[in-house]
Write an enzyme that holds these catalytic residues in place. Structure first.
Site, PDB file in Angstrom:
ATOM      1  N   ALA A   1      -2.730   7.995   3.305  1.00 51.72           N
ATOM      2  CA  ALA A   1      -2.689   7.594   4.713  1.00 51.72           C
ATOM      3  C   ALA A   1      -1.678   8.402   5.525  1.00 51.72           C
ATOM      4  O   ALA A   1      -1.783   8.474   6.749  1.00 51.72           O
ATOM      5  CB  ALA A   1      -2.356   6.104   4.828  1.00 51.72           C
TER       6      ALA A   1
ATOM      7  N   LEU B   1     -10.157  12.286  -1.588  1.00 52.50           N
ATOM      8  CA  LEU B   1     -11.239  11.770  -2.439  1.00 52.50           C
ATOM      9  C   LEU B   1     -12.454  11.430  -1.582  1.00 52.50           C
ATOM     10  O   LEU B   1     -13.579  11.816  -1.884  1.00 52.50           O
ATOM     11  CB  LEU B   1     -10.757  10.512  -3.176  1.00 52.50           C
ATOM     12  CG  LEU B   1      -9.630  10.749  -4.182  1.00 52.50           C
ATOM     13  CD1 LEU B   1      -8.906   9.447  -4.484  1.00 52.50           C
ATOM     14  CD2 LEU B   1     -10.197  11.353  -5.469  1.00 52.50           C
TER      15      LEU B   1
ATOM     16  N   HIS C   1      -2.435  11.085   8.433  1.00 59.29           N
ATOM     17  CA  HIS C   1      -2.758  10.855   9.832  1.00 59.29           C
ATOM     18  C   HIS C   1      -1.539  10.733  10.744  1.00 59.29           C
ATOM     19  O   HIS C   1      -1.684  10.725  11.957  1.00 59.29           O
ATOM     20  CB  HIS C   1      -3.629   9.603   9.933  1.00 59.29           C
ATOM     21  CG  HIS C   1      -4.736   9.617   8.934  1.00 59.29           C
ATOM     22  ND1 HIS C   1      -5.674  10.625   8.887  1.00 59.29           N
ATOM     23  CD2 HIS C   1      -5.035   8.795   7.890  1.00 59.29           C
ATOM     24  CE1 HIS C   1      -6.508  10.406   7.873  1.00 59.29           C
ATOM     25  NE2 HIS C   1      -6.139   9.316   7.247  1.00 59.29           N
TER      26      HIS C   1
ATOM     27  N   ARG D   1      -9.056   8.091  10.984  1.00 61.91           N
ATOM     28  CA  ARG D   1      -8.900   8.909   9.772  1.00 61.91           C
ATOM     29  C   ARG D   1      -9.503  10.304   9.934  1.00 61.91           C
ATOM     30  O   ARG D   1      -9.428  11.126   9.010  1.00 61.91           O
ATOM     31  CB  ARG D   1      -9.562   8.212   8.569  1.00 61.91           C
ATOM     32  CG  ARG D   1      -8.894   6.910   8.165  1.00 61.91           C
ATOM     33  CD  ARG D   1      -9.264   6.482   6.750  1.00 61.91           C
ATOM     34  NE  ARG D   1      -9.093   5.053   6.582  1.00 61.91           N
ATOM     35  CZ  ARG D   1      -7.988   4.471   6.100  1.00 61.91           C
ATOM     36  NH1 ARG D   1      -6.978   5.199   5.709  1.00 61.91           N
ATOM     37  NH2 ARG D   1      -7.902   3.160   6.004  1.00 61.91           N
TER      38      ARG D   1
ATOM     39  N   ASP E   1       6.080  19.177   8.406  1.00 65.28           N
ATOM     40  CA  ASP E   1       7.194  20.097   8.610  1.00 65.28           C
ATOM     41  C   ASP E   1       7.790  20.557   7.280  1.00 65.28           C
ATOM     42  O   ASP E   1       8.209  21.704   7.158  1.00 65.28           O
ATOM     43  CB  ASP E   1       8.265  19.427   9.477  1.00 65.28           C
ATOM     44  CG  ASP E   1       7.845  19.352  10.942  1.00 65.28           C
ATOM     45  OD1 ASP E   1       6.755  19.859  11.293  1.00 65.28           O
ATOM     46  OD2 ASP E   1       8.587  18.766  11.751  1.00 65.28           O
TER      47      ASP E   1
ATOM     48  N   ASN F   1      -2.807  15.457  -1.670  1.00 71.60           N
ATOM     49  CA  ASN F   1      -3.616  14.382  -1.114  1.00 71.60           C
ATOM     50  C   ASN F   1      -2.615  13.425  -0.472  1.00 71.60           C
ATOM     51  O   ASN F   1      -2.022  12.591  -1.156  1.00 71.60           O
ATOM     52  CB  ASN F   1      -4.415  13.659  -2.208  1.00 71.60           C
ATOM     53  CG  ASN F   1      -5.253  12.535  -1.621  1.00 71.60           C
ATOM     54  OD1 ASN F   1      -5.028  12.122  -0.482  1.00 71.60           O
ATOM     55  ND2 ASN F   1      -6.211  12.036  -2.399  1.00 71.60           N
TER      56      ASN F   1
ATOM     57  N   PRO G   1       0.816   7.748  -0.780  1.00 68.86           N
ATOM     58  CA  PRO G   1       0.799   6.299  -0.976  1.00 68.86           C
ATOM     59  C   PRO G   1      -0.532   5.753  -1.484  1.00 68.86           C
ATOM     60  O   PRO G   1      -1.597   6.165  -1.020  1.00 68.86           O
ATOM     61  CB  PRO G   1       1.090   5.758   0.435  1.00 68.86           C
ATOM     62  CG  PRO G   1       1.872   6.818   1.093  1.00 68.86           C
ATOM     63  CD  PRO G   1       1.341   8.103   0.548  1.00 68.86           C
ATOM     64  N   ASN G   2      -0.420   4.822  -2.424  1.00 70.85           N
ATOM     65  CA  ASN G   2      -1.532   4.030  -2.939  1.00 70.85           C
ATOM     66  C   ASN G   2      -2.459   4.783  -3.881  1.00 70.85           C
ATOM     67  O   ASN G   2      -3.369   4.182  -4.447  1.00 70.85           O
ATOM     68  CB  ASN G   2      -2.364   3.415  -1.790  1.00 70.85           C
ATOM     69  CG  ASN G   2      -1.518   2.485  -0.927  1.00 70.85           C
ATOM     70  OD1 ASN G   2      -0.892   1.566  -1.460  1.00 70.85           O
ATOM     71  ND2 ASN G   2      -1.448   2.740   0.368  1.00 70.85           N
TER      72      ASN G   2
ATOM     73  N   ARG H   1      -8.549  -0.210  -9.106  1.00 75.67           N
ATOM     74  CA  ARG H   1      -9.033  -1.113  -8.059  1.00 75.67           C
ATOM     75  C   ARG H   1     -10.215  -0.491  -7.317  1.00 75.67           C
ATOM     76  O   ARG H   1     -10.285   0.701  -7.155  1.00 75.67           O
ATOM     77  CB  ARG H   1      -7.923  -1.378  -7.029  1.00 75.67           C
ATOM     78  CG  ARG H   1      -6.827  -2.222  -7.587  1.00 75.67           C
ATOM     79  CD  ARG H   1      -5.799  -2.525  -6.521  1.00 75.67           C
ATOM     80  NE  ARG H   1      -4.603  -3.052  -7.145  1.00 75.67           N
ATOM     81  CZ  ARG H   1      -4.474  -4.296  -7.582  1.00 75.67           C
ATOM     82  NH1 ARG H   1      -5.481  -5.134  -7.460  1.00 75.67           N
ATOM     83  NH2 ARG H   1      -3.363  -4.702  -8.162  1.00 75.67           N
TER      84      ARG H   1
END
Lengths: 157, 157, 157, 157, 157, 157, 157, 157, 157, 157, 157, 157
Positions: free
Chosen positions: J83, J107, J86, J117, J93, J80, J14-15, J22
């Protein structure tokens, strides 16, 4: 609540579609299709017969959509949430919202694995939990739902 | 391991003798004798029939003595350790020592009660745990043992 | 305290009666009777000879009764509390009450096992702890008591 | 592993050089030299005799150097890590690396002192731990190593 | 910061001198000398070439002395702190004080080992951490430093 | 205890040798030599004059050696253990063993930094702790020792 | 900030009014009035002289009112918050709001007492903490404020 | 619930049989028989008189048996569970099951002893807890039960 | 200590003034004035009669002032600290300072309420704690103080 | 396992699609497309060349689907997880199930960010973790996979 | 409860009187008087108009007195407890006792500040919490109370 | 930042689509459509009018996609993350990345529910949190955004 529903919703969470095709040494050779077939056989021989509504998804959101769409008309929900067991409060809230009796099942004995697998966020809102019996965990859950239906039927008479 | 044992040891821990006579609103009207009778009925109709070896004690030491004396010759142990579930490491060690497959059962869903009841010191050494189905927790455990016996029998052929 | 006692109480907790008969791969082939015999041999050859008062029970209450009945007249208590090590504060209080020097022994190295076995509620009120040396843990404990008796004897002269 | 080694490495951590010269009320009057002499006496009278390789350092690094240089050829390592017991993972890793059997000893009963002294980072990789018997902790450790040597000798015959 | 330094300090903590000579099944057959040679080869073929300043010590204090003496003039510090990773705040403070960019490397995947090895007191003040790639962890760290030098060079032009 | 000692041992732990030469924005421009000189000036003007015995080391072992060698004859020990504050139980035990009054000082206010710096393993065995006043923390500690000497002197008259 | 203030606010929390009149064996015979007098003596002999603004209250609210009313004009605040040290976040916020430099003092070494006394909610917003030196803790705090004034004065010239 | 019971069950857990005969310096010279006699005296002089049903056992199981056999007909249960206070969930469950009002008493103030004695697993299901008043803890508990009986009697009129 | 004091200080913390006027379903209809009257009745009929010194405040500081002003001359302090039970270390320190025997009372069973109410910072410095008996908690506390006075009186004869 | 696979699956959670567009001050100006291009360049120049199979999704379920569909035929998986690092045990799995070697990359240096984190649920089942090197974390991971392929190739010859 | 109250009690805890006069960079330039005026303006324009009963105190006890004296007749309580949010269980109990609906407000987002500010002991007994909107937090709380009044009014019709 | 945006993004997490149709006793009869309509009404009557961009999804990934696609052009984001509040760090990172001001809203007072619902991973990166006011939580959030727009408008003039 006036008439007894005759459909049982069976939900399977992430990675359960891989069952039987990988790591048979650990999880056995049974596939998810085998489990579905086995449940259908038990359901078909019940009196009266019960319909099995069987799904698997790797997506938390899809599972929630299914619970919302197909959970409330069912006689019971048998759910193996897979890894979502341990963190998906959203899944828990969906199950709470529909109000249908829930049985949480696990193929492996989660209490004998890594400590982060001991805790279920789902179990507190379920009727109960059946863990460690391989595919038989599903059958036992279904047998309990059938007994509940039977006893509801007897009470209704 | 060469011939399949045909006795199932069923053990009940502290306060389970009060079952059905107290707090029927919570635990239902079934007594421990009812559960025993129900298990015997299931066991008798199994093919081949299985013997139910049923005991209750309020004493941790008596339960350990029973496990040592009657556990090793059994096809399986169904144990509802009651409150000992949460602290009797001695019970756990006794079960580990005899090596017979163990199924932990609970009438209530311990995962939905006080947090100190969520953790079982027994579960990590059991095949699995069945919690929340009232007297039916015992029946489901027995049905699983019967299936294991059947499948062992088939494998032996 | 004026005259040196010549009896050593040796107590064994739950499941230690199974020693040697099960899981010899882990715990070795020595039985509890072998340990008792070995301690008697050491005690008999001590000068002056020491009596070994040897017991095992799976019951916490029986162990407490034994400590109360036979603990205060002894020169020392060697106790392997088994699983009670980790939760029996009642056993601890009994040992504290009689005041006889206590040595806690373990066959296995409890500090190398599951984390719940690392902590002893008994050790803080013992002289010390000997863990990990199999049956030799008992012999080492007895040798220390003999040395204490010897040094008390020398001081008394 | 083919021939039995006949040297025992004895290591003492920070501040143990002060033994006997300070706080005799607590630690007794025995000095580290007394302990060394006492171990040498026991070792000399063993059959066959065993050599005692005795060291003390206040430096974690020196202790690690010693373990690397003199640990692998020894029949056993008796180590009183002093305060390093509680945090020197580097000492633990050195002991693990050489692979020689390790016995952790303590003069005082660390389980009866401040809670930060209850935990040992060394114990999980040792054969066992002996704590609380003053200088006798070392003698008991040596007696166990001698018994191991004897039993290895008997097995080799 | 005006001119790019061309020396890379490589530091190895306790027990890493044993690499390759012990437990090759776990850590592989490569020795620390092999790692040094491999880094020198990579460094020599860089353009412009980089000098490798390679050290190992079992002493926390020696490592701190080295960081103070040789750290500030370096283009980067590659450090495998060994077991000191988990508790040597003094090492962390030394690295912070010299201000040179630090990369923490580990041969094994510390996040897959005992839980006390998951936490690093060094990592929060490093550029980053590379763990689990055996000797290749060092090479990857060096390749990153070379890229930084290159990109600094490009920016300077 | 009959005659008042007139030497004060001042010990500085890891990385304090870098003081003033690095990060002056944080720690100020004063070097450790400046602090030593400042303490000597205060000590020289005391009546009677006091000797300052000033040391720094990056090695835990060297600090322990210094405490053992030079601690017991001193009127007091002023120690800035640096990062060892937080984990060196060995340093604590050395200070406890020599029995000389200890004052723990810190340049920075450790209670306002990272949470792992809030806890001192040294403070519980010190007279007290002075933290946050830069080099003045040392002067305040010395002024307190001088007052104690004065008051001991007055009591002795 | 343009001109140096010449008043020092000294605040004492709950129960410090009892000082010297109770438990002199623990806290010494000095009363709070003695401490005030002693601070006034030091302040009067400073150059230039400093005014001591001394208060005690058993009421958290009164202490906050005092900080608000008299804190901002002061050169520094010396506060012994007594038991409020450990929970009065309101006191902390008041001190933060006025912005005057704060020194936290304690008669006893709070780090050597019950664990709930080790933590201060005030210390993180203070310049520093001085604990364990009896009434001298106050004097040391004042001496530091005087030095700061002196150095500010020198910088202003 | 229609007629007021007039028997009070008083239960004493492990090691309380030693009361008065050991450690009189701590627990006083009163024996358990003295406490029983004192309670009988108070009960006999109540109006109407109340019967005291007094027991002690070192066995958790025996205590549970007693609660089951004699608890439900009683006007109240006064229980000093001894060390079982802190871990016997089975005792708690037995008390919950019989439903008779329970008062937990302790001779010593458990909140002022080791931290593991601060927590009671029994207290949450009791009316209340009385701790720290020696044998008088029992008397106060009985006086409260008598008041309850009196007030129930008044309400019934 | 030479002559027996005859005044008992009774202190009530925040919100106890609301007793009886609000939430009678929970706390009963008795007001604080009723409790005071009831205590005065018991005290007046004691032999010799005892004076009740009764106060309530919502202010921690006022309670501390009262303890300091009126606590030391009393035969005992009965305190219901209300919510201050759980955090007012300042109240604890005040009670410790005056040294008068303290009994902590609570209307409700704090061990059966929210977990943050289980812990008392006052109890460790009290004689004991009485919780859960409504207004009768105060009477029981007073009865214990009367017994202490009586027994002191008998000892004095 | 008989023939070396030549595709590397690169997954981004995600993101990560926002990368470069950004907060360039924090994450740099490189976009995910830049990273993909850079990896393709390295892969193309490898001998033999390797194919890069590059994906990003904000959906946990889609990432699991991708791992199941494309993970097992790959030579390695560079992931990667963003989030999901975590908390996504489901992702873990899935990676465990396909059995392909996994490298976790980040990163930023997650060990230097918020404490939540620091912990990765993925790392324990990966070969290793590379964190903190910006886009270069991906390149280093690929270089390690290439080396593994090379060494497998050499072993196969 | 029969007629709708038209007064709103607004309470402000410690240090909120400093608002706007200090640290305007953080808390903005609005003073507590500004907030009061702004609330009065909103209340005056409500239909029917509502009275604002506005108070601030640095004393926990004064706030409790205010809640008791003026809380029960109000239509709602808007409270910004300041730092008392985090520990004043006495404040919580006062609010619970009066039973008036409570809204907890904070100027800053307490969930984004130090971790000890994340937890509120007040929130669990409030209708809700509004945090982070500066003075607007108060206005939003008032708007909600007005809506509740309006809806109660509509229901009453 | 130069011109004020006039769209407000309103996001609703898992199970919020069920609002009003289930458990009206708890959550009230208002549906999510009612909330949307109510917000549109408020927005339409604002001056200048504001557009409401309203969405719900049971999928974390869809919510992240929406934040990325529609978040950056908005004047503010009002988000009720439902159960994702407690674990979706990915949602938090998406909100952080777009940088638009965020207000977290909840229908129920999450601080008064199960303890796992007290903590929000979103709140620390939001302007603030509004919880417990039912549908009015949304309106209050919108009113705050309107005020911010108004004040930005005034500042821009």
């Amino acid at each position: 609540m006036t008439e007894t529903p005759t459909r049982v919703l069976v939900l399977n969470g992430p990675n359960l579609n891989l069952l039987g095709t990988r790591e048979p040494g650990i999880y056995g050779a049974a596939t998810l299709a085998d489990i579905e077939a086995s449940l259908r056989a038990v359901a078909a021989s019940a009196s009266p017969a019960v319909e099995i509504d069987f799904h698997q998804s790797n997506h938390e959101g899809v599972l929630i959509d299914l619970i919302q769409a197909r959970g409330s008309g069912a006689a019971g929900i048998i759910i193996n949430p897979g890894a979502l067991t341990h963190y998906s409060i959203a899944l828990r809230d969906a199950l709470t919202a529909v109000g249908t009796p829930v049985i949480e099942v696990h193929l492996s004995n989660i209490h004998a694995r890594e400590s982060f697998r001991h805790h279920s966020v789902i179990a507190p809102i379920a009727i109960g939990q059946i863990a460690g019996f391989g595919p038989d965990s599903y059958r036992l859950a279904l047998l309990h739902i059938l007994r509940r239906l039977q006893s509801d039927g007897e009470n209704a008479r």
